[in-house]
Write a protein that holds these residues in place. Structure first.
Motif, PDB file in Angstrom:
ATOM      1  N   UNK A  51       2.658   4.683  -3.356  1.00  0.00           N
ATOM      2  CA  UNK A  51       1.927   5.213  -4.507  1.00  0.00           C
ATOM      3  C   UNK A  51       0.676   5.953  -4.058  1.00  0.00           C
ATOM      4  N   UNK A  52      -0.038   5.394  -3.076  1.00  0.00           N
ATOM      5  CA  UNK A  52      -1.233   6.070  -2.565  1.00  0.00           C
ATOM      6  C   UNK A  52      -0.870   7.380  -1.884  1.00  0.00           C
ATOM      7  N   UNK A  53       0.263   7.407  -1.178  1.00  0.00           N
ATOM      8  CA  UNK A  53       0.712   8.644  -0.543  1.00  0.00           C
ATOM      9  C   UNK A  53       1.019   9.711  -1.595  1.00  0.00           C
ATOM     10  N   UNK A  54       1.604   9.297  -2.718  1.00  0.00           N
ATOM     11  CA  UNK A  54       1.877  10.255  -3.795  1.00  0.00           C
ATOM     12  C   UNK A  54       0.587  10.810  -4.377  1.00  0.00           C
ATOM     13  N   UNK A  55      -0.408   9.936  -4.563  1.00  0.00           N
ATOM     14  CA  UNK A  55      -1.708  10.401  -5.067  1.00  0.00           C
ATOM     15  C   UNK A  55      -2.343  11.365  -4.069  1.00  0.00           C
ATOM     16  N   UNK A  56      -2.171  11.102  -2.780  1.00  0.00           N
ATOM     17  CA  UNK A  56      -2.755  11.968  -1.754  1.00  0.00           C
ATOM     18  C   UNK A  56      -2.135  13.360  -1.759  1.00  0.00           C
ATOM     19  N   UNK A  57      -0.924  13.484  -2.317  1.00  0.00           N
ATOM     20  CA  UNK A  57      -0.291  14.797  -2.385  1.00  0.00           C
ATOM     21  C   UNK A  57      -0.990  15.717  -3.383  1.00  0.00           C
ATOM     22  N   UNK A  93     -12.435  15.293  -1.382  1.00  0.00           N
ATOM     23  CA  UNK A  93     -11.780  14.317  -2.260  1.00  0.00           C
ATOM     24  C   UNK A  93     -10.578  13.685  -1.559  1.00  0.00           C
ATOM     25  N   UNK A  94      -9.789  14.532  -0.900  1.00  0.00           N
ATOM     26  CA  UNK A  94      -8.614  14.025  -0.188  1.00  0.00           C
ATOM     27  C   UNK A  94      -9.025  13.073   0.926  1.00  0.00           C
ATOM     28  N   UNK A  95     -10.084  13.426   1.631  1.00  0.00           N
ATOM     29  CA  UNK A  95     -10.551  12.544   2.709  1.00  0.00           C
ATOM     30  C   UNK A  95     -11.086  11.234   2.132  1.00  0.00           C
ATOM     31  N   UNK A  96     -11.746  11.314   0.997  1.00  0.00           N
ATOM     32  CA  UNK A  96     -12.349  10.126   0.401  1.00  0.00           C
ATOM     33  C   UNK A  96     -11.296   9.116  -0.039  1.00  0.00           C
ATOM     34  N   UNK A  97     -10.221   9.573  -0.668  1.00  0.00           N
ATOM     35  CA  UNK A  97      -9.235   8.615  -1.177  1.00  0.00           C
ATOM     36  C   UNK A  97      -8.501   7.903  -0.047  1.00  0.00           C
ATOM     37  N   UNK A  98      -8.522   8.493   1.143  1.00  0.00           N
ATOM     38  CA  UNK A  98      -7.789   7.880   2.259  1.00  0.00           C
ATOM     39  C   UNK A  98      -8.642   6.905   3.058  1.00  0.00           C
ATOM     40  N   UNK A  99      -9.930   6.801   2.743  1.00  0.00           N
ATOM     41  CA  UNK A  99     -10.820   5.981   3.572  1.00  0.00           C
ATOM     42  C   UNK A  99     -10.537   4.494   3.398  1.00  0.00           C
ATOM     43  N   UNK A 100     -10.534   3.799   4.517  1.00  0.00           N
ATOM     44  CA  UNK A 100     -10.335   2.353   4.500  1.00  0.00           C
ATOM     45  C   UNK A 100     -11.407   1.616   5.296  1.00  0.00           C
ATOM     46  N   UNK A 101     -11.623   2.032   6.548  1.00  0.00           N
ATOM     47  CA  UNK A 101     -12.479   1.274   7.448  1.00  0.00           C
ATOM     48  C   UNK A 101     -13.887   1.067   6.938  1.00  0.00           C
TER      49      UNK A 101
END
Length: 254
Positions: A235-241, A193-201
């Motif tokens: 905000x995305x960094x906070x969600x990633x926490x 889940x953590x890896x998924x929310x950070x995906x961009x490319x």
């Protein structure tokens, strides 16, 4: 020797600072702006909600589809095992835009699979399904790796004892192997889940619209500059926490 007196600690400090400093500089000064943006920016809230939903779907699919594969890799030798393991490692080493292009070849409108799904009313490219597919592609190998290690850590004697009591393979899996490995499987799902929310490319290639948080941050940066992108990024960094805290809680409960 305590850690703070260890030479290794001094050698480790530069890398630790290098990893922490950018995140701290991003989050700490922009925390207030991020909270204000969450309260006032409907587009940001929608993007974060879409990000979380797609990541949850990707993690769920990784768990459902990856658990049997992880068990096989942990328990059973089979022909082509090395090829399967290499295939699982491949998404981790591919450049993410390349992963997105590869997904387009399989799931795009011109592909047999994508065309068939489109006829059934399921559009992949430019949809939440496309975002989920991109997130699944990059995160599923992490779940399988964690799940495999969890199954490997389960003593096979427990399964053998259940077999002597009349439990078949399927029942041994559900009643013995799966419960004993469940904490590791849950930790693997959190990592996915953590890896998924950070995906961009991969996401930006397969499904630039509807926007998720990473593509929104990129759009704000390219269209309006750094100042407009920082609240979204913070905000995305906070969600990633959230998954990081959850993962530590799971590991701490062992």
């Amino acid at each position: 020797m305590t850690a703070r007196r260890s030479p290794a600690a001094l050698l480790a400090l530069p890398l630790l600072l290098f990893l922490l400093a950018p995140v701290a500089v991003l989050v700490v000064p922009n925390l207030g702006a991020a909270l204000v943006a969450l309260a006032r920016d409907g587009e940001l809230r929608d993007a974060l909600g879409r990000t979380a939903l797609a990541a949850c779907l990707a993690a769920l699919l990784a768990a459902v589809l990856g658990t049997p594969l992880a068990w096989l890799l942990a328990r059973r030798p089979f022909p082509g095992r090395a090829l399967v393991e290499a295939a699982l490692d491949l998404p981790l080493v591919l450049p993410h835009p390349v992963a997105g292009l590869a997904l387009l070849l399989v799931l795009g409108r011109q592909s047999p699979v994508g065309g068939a799904l489109l006829e059934l009313g399921l559009r992949i490219v430019g949809s939440l399904a496309g975002t989920t597919a991109a997130m699944l592609f990059v995160s599923a190998p992490l779940f399988v790796s964690a799940a495999r290690a969890s199954f490997a850590a389960v003593d096979e004697e427990h399964e053998l004892v259940a077999g002597t009591l009349g439990a078949g393979p399927w029942r041994r899996f559900w009643r013995v192997s799966l419960p004993l490995a469940s904490r590791g499987l849950l930790a693997g799902a959190v990592v996915a889940w953590a890896r998924a929310i950070s995906e961009f490319g991969a996401v930006v290639v397969v499904a630039y619209h509807p926007r998720v948080a990473s593509t929104l941050a990129y759009e704000r940066f390219t269209g309006y500059g750094l100042s407009e992108a920082l609240p979204v990024a913070a905000a995305l960094a906070l969600v990633a926490l959230v998954p990081l805290v959850a993962l530590r809680a799971i590991r701490g409960a062992r």
